[in-house]
Design a protein around this motif. Structure first.
Motif, mmCIF file in Angstrom:
data_model
loop_
_atom_site.group_PDB
_atom_site.id
_atom_site.type_symbol
_atom_site.label_atom_id
_atom_site.label_comp_id
_atom_site.label_asym_id
_atom_site.label_seq_id
_atom_site.Cartn_x
_atom_site.Cartn_y
_atom_site.Cartn_z
ATOM 1 N N GLN A 10 51.781 21.817 48.883
ATOM 2 C CA GLN A 10 52.838 22.319 49.754
ATOM 3 C C GLN A 10 52.354 22.407 51.200
ATOM 4 O OE1 GLN A 10 56.003 22.946 49.170
ATOM 5 N NE2 GLN A 10 55.939 22.519 46.985
ATOM 6 N N ILE A 11 51.115 22.884 51.391
ATOM 7 C CA ILE A 11 50.563 22.991 52.741
ATOM 8 C C ILE A 11 50.401 21.614 53.368
ATOM 9 C CG2 ILE A 11 48.548 23.709 54.098
ATOM 10 C CD1 ILE A 11 48.112 25.928 51.986
ATOM 11 N N TYR A 12 49.952 20.658 52.557
ATOM 12 C CA TYR A 12 49.804 19.283 53.050
ATOM 13 C C TYR A 12 51.165 18.720 53.481
ATOM 14 C CZ TYR A 12 48.715 14.293 53.149
ATOM 15 O OH TYR A 12 48.586 12.993 53.537
ATOM 16 N N SER A 13 52.178 18.960 52.652
ATOM 17 C CA SER A 13 53.523 18.492 52.980
ATOM 18 C C SER A 13 54.037 19.172 54.249
ATOM 19 C CB SER A 13 54.480 18.770 51.816
ATOM 20 O OG SER A 13 54.065 18.097 50.656
ATOM 21 N N LEU A 14 53.721 20.465 54.393
ATOM 22 C CA LEU A 14 54.103 21.190 55.603
ATOM 23 C C LEU A 14 53.468 20.558 56.832
ATOM 24 C CD1 LEU A 14 55.188 23.613 57.243
ATOM 25 C CD2 LEU A 14 53.176 24.909 56.499
ATOM 26 N N ARG A 15 52.184 20.249 56.745
ATOM 27 C CA ARG A 15 51.479 19.633 57.870
ATOM 28 C C ARG A 15 52.080 18.277 58.219
ATOM 29 N NH1 ARG A 15 47.062 16.445 58.323
ATOM 30 N NH2 ARG A 15 46.653 16.512 56.084
ATOM 31 N N GLU A 16 52.396 17.494 57.195
ATOM 32 C CA GLU A 16 53.023 16.191 57.412
ATOM 33 C C GLU A 16 54.396 16.350 58.068
ATOM 34 O OE1 GLU A 16 51.856 12.848 56.528
ATOM 35 O OE2 GLU A 16 50.069 14.085 56.790
ATOM 36 N N THR A 17 55.135 17.366 57.631
ATOM 37 C CA THR A 17 56.472 17.614 58.179
ATOM 38 C C THR A 17 56.410 17.943 59.658
ATOM 39 O OG1 THR A 17 57.296 18.409 56.049
ATOM 40 C CG2 THR A 17 58.507 19.095 57.997
ATOM 41 N N VAL A 18 55.544 18.897 60.019
ATOM 42 C CA VAL A 18 55.422 19.310 61.417
ATOM 43 C C VAL A 18 54.906 18.151 62.263
ATOM 44 C CG1 VAL A 18 54.290 20.904 63.010
ATOM 45 C CG2 VAL A 18 55.083 21.726 60.788
ATOM 46 N N SER A 19 53.926 17.429 61.753
ATOM 47 C CA SER A 19 53.348 16.302 62.497
ATOM 48 C C SER A 19 54.392 15.233 62.785
ATOM 49 C CB SER A 19 52.190 15.684 61.715
ATOM 50 O OG SER A 19 51.145 16.605 61.539
ATOM 51 N N SER A 20 55.268 14.970 61.804
ATOM 52 C CA SER A 20 56.277 13.920 61.974
ATOM 53 C C SER A 20 57.248 14.252 63.093
ATOM 54 C CB SER A 20 57.040 13.699 60.664
ATOM 55 O OG SER A 20 57.801 14.841 60.327
ATOM 56 N N VAL A 21 57.565 15.541 63.268
ATOM 57 C CA VAL A 21 58.472 15.949 64.341
ATOM 58 C C VAL A 21 57.755 15.956 65.683
ATOM 59 C CG1 VAL A 21 59.992 17.782 65.180
ATOM 60 C CG2 VAL A 21 59.858 17.308 62.738
ATOM 61 N N LEU A 22 56.510 16.449 65.696
ATOM 62 C CA LEU A 22 55.765 16.560 66.953
ATOM 63 C C LEU A 22 55.418 15.197 67.549
ATOM 64 C CD1 LEU A 22 53.313 19.530 66.226
ATOM 65 C CD2 LEU A 22 55.395 19.562 67.584
ATOM 66 N N ASP A 41 57.391 12.668 67.750
ATOM 67 C CA ASP A 41 58.570 12.135 68.441
ATOM 68 C C ASP A 41 58.754 12.911 69.743
ATOM 69 O OD1 ASP A 41 61.016 11.211 69.299
ATOM 70 O OD2 ASP A 41 61.987 11.340 67.341
ATOM 71 N N ARG A 42 58.180 12.400 70.829
ATOM 72 C CA ARG A 42 58.169 13.112 72.109
ATOM 73 C C ARG A 42 59.584 13.384 72.629
ATOM 74 N NH1 ARG A 42 53.151 12.206 74.702
ATOM 75 N NH2 ARG A 42 51.549 12.445 73.096
ATOM 76 N N THR A 43 60.463 12.379 72.495
ATOM 77 C CA THR A 43 61.835 12.541 72.998
ATOM 78 C C THR A 43 62.547 13.682 72.280
ATOM 79 O OG1 THR A 43 61.954 10.167 73.469
ATOM 80 C CG2 THR A 43 64.037 11.374 73.391
ATOM 81 N N ALA A 44 62.434 13.698 70.944
ATOM 82 C CA ALA A 44 63.064 14.760 70.155
ATOM 83 C C ALA A 44 62.452 16.115 70.492
ATOM 84 C CB ALA A 44 62.916 14.469 68.667
ATOM 85 N N LEU A 45 61.146 16.139 70.724
ATOM 86 C CA LEU A 45 60.447 17.389 71.023
ATOM 87 C C LEU A 45 60.942 17.993 72.337
ATOM 88 C CD1 LEU A 45 58.228 18.953 69.544
ATOM 89 C CD2 LEU A 45 56.564 17.891 71.077
ATOM 90 N N VAL A 46 61.075 17.144 73.364
ATOM 91 C CA VAL A 46 61.577 17.605 74.662
ATOM 92 C C VAL A 46 63.005 18.109 74.524
ATOM 93 C CG1 VAL A 46 62.218 16.875 76.995
ATOM 94 C CG2 VAL A 46 60.042 16.128 76.011
#
Length: 344
Positions: free
Chosen positions: A208-220, A222-227
């Protein structure tokens, strides 16, 4: 163990009764002053406060949708708003203890995995705190000379609040992204836990922690989405930050807009890191401490109650409506199941 339709129906009825009981207690005690203040507020000010409160929830829903969209294309801005209402309701009804669980549970109901829901909730918190920190930095720059002249002791306190907010943001990022921390957690657990059952539990948590890390990393990544998400959080907080000025300008036409805007930004950054003194909320204590010298205690209390209505009571009441609809649908489904069981 499978629960039959009759038991589920009774449990839902009991849950509904419990919710109404807590609602009655809150309205009679915690929310009574806020609701009483609404009766004394002019219609124009009340409309302005409600509009800004709803505008905040719209941008909140848009922000949540922008985070979730990487995992579910069907998730709408309205779904994001419903998430915010749902979380606001359970935050109040569980006295803050069920906030994270209710948010992750709602994402799960919308088709996200638990780890994805945790990732969305973590980013949601990070962006919210980041927007608070942004406003506080700009407010301190704008008002530094005024505070240095009239309240120099407040500057270190504000800086401490900003530092602590930065620490909270860093903590969530480290928990969500650090591979070394994840490996260290597993290694430590396997060193001290000798039974296979406990080690299997740790391994499941690790997945679950690994999946959480992958989830957050996938969003971070994407610079455009992050901004976009960051700017939406800045805009949504701006809606709340306008409320004190709307409430105060009628009785204090000469009150400085930038000063009021700065004071509410300092209030949120300090309230997020201070314990609750004298049995009252940290937000209420800081708000009255900062605003009373500016407009007097009576008007400070009045504006604070209206602010709490827009930021606390309004989303809670909208969440209550959503929960009632959910319970109604659940009871209807269980009645259908009961009829089906009896007809067999």
């Amino acid at each position: 163990m499978k629960i039959n339709a009759k038991t589920k129906f009774i449990l839902n009825i009991l849950a509904l009764v419990l919710i109404f009981g807590i609602m009655f207690y809150l309205i009679k005690n915690s929310l009574a002053d806020i609701l009483a203040e609404l009766k004394e507020t002019s219609l124009l000010v009340l409309v302005g406060v409600v509009f800004l409160g709803i505008a905040y929830q719209f941008f909140e829903g848009w922000s949540i949708r922008s985070i979730v969209t990487g995992f579910s294309k069907k998730f709408r801005i309205f779904d994001g708003m419903l998430t915010a209402f749902h979380v606001a309701f359970y935050r109040v009804i569980t006295f803050g203890m069920g906030t994270l669980i209710s948010e992750v549970n709602y994402y799960n109901r919308k088709g996200l995995k638990v780890s994805q829901g945790m990732g969305v909730a973590a980013l949601h918190m990070i962006m919210y705190k980041g927007a608070i920190l942004t406003y506080a930095i700009f407010a301190l720059i704008i008002q530094f000379s005024l505070f240095y002249e009239h309240a120099p002791r407040m500057i270190p306190l504000i800086l401490l609040g900003m530092l602590m907010t930065g620490v909270i943001i860093s903590f969530f990022l480290v928990i969500s992204l650090s591979l070394k921390l994840q490996v260290g957690f597993v290694t430590l657990c396997h060193r001290f836990l000798k039974t296979q059952k406990m080690r299997d539990l740790v391994d499941r948590c690790n997945i679950q922690i690994y999946s959480l890390r992958e989830t957050v990393s996938s969003v971070l990544t994407d610079r455009t989405a992050l901004v976009k998400i960051y700017l939406l959080n800045v805009i949504k907080l701006g809606m709340w930050y306008l409320i004190p000025y709307i409430c105060l300008v009628d009785n204090h036409p000469n009150v400085d807009f930038l000063l009021v805007f700065s004071l509410i930004s300092f209030t949120l950054v300090l309230a997020g890191v201070l314990p609750s003194p004298a049995g009252i909320g940290a937000f209420e204590f800081v708000y009255l401490f900062l605003f009373s010298p500016l407009v007097g205690t009576v008007d400070a209390v009045s504006s604070m109650l209206l602010y709490r209505f827009a930021s606390y009571v309004l989303p809670f009441l909208l969440g209550f409506v959503g929960v009632l609809v959910d319970r109604k649908n659940a009871l209807s489904n269980e009645l259908e199941e009961l009829k089906a069981e009896r007809s067999e």
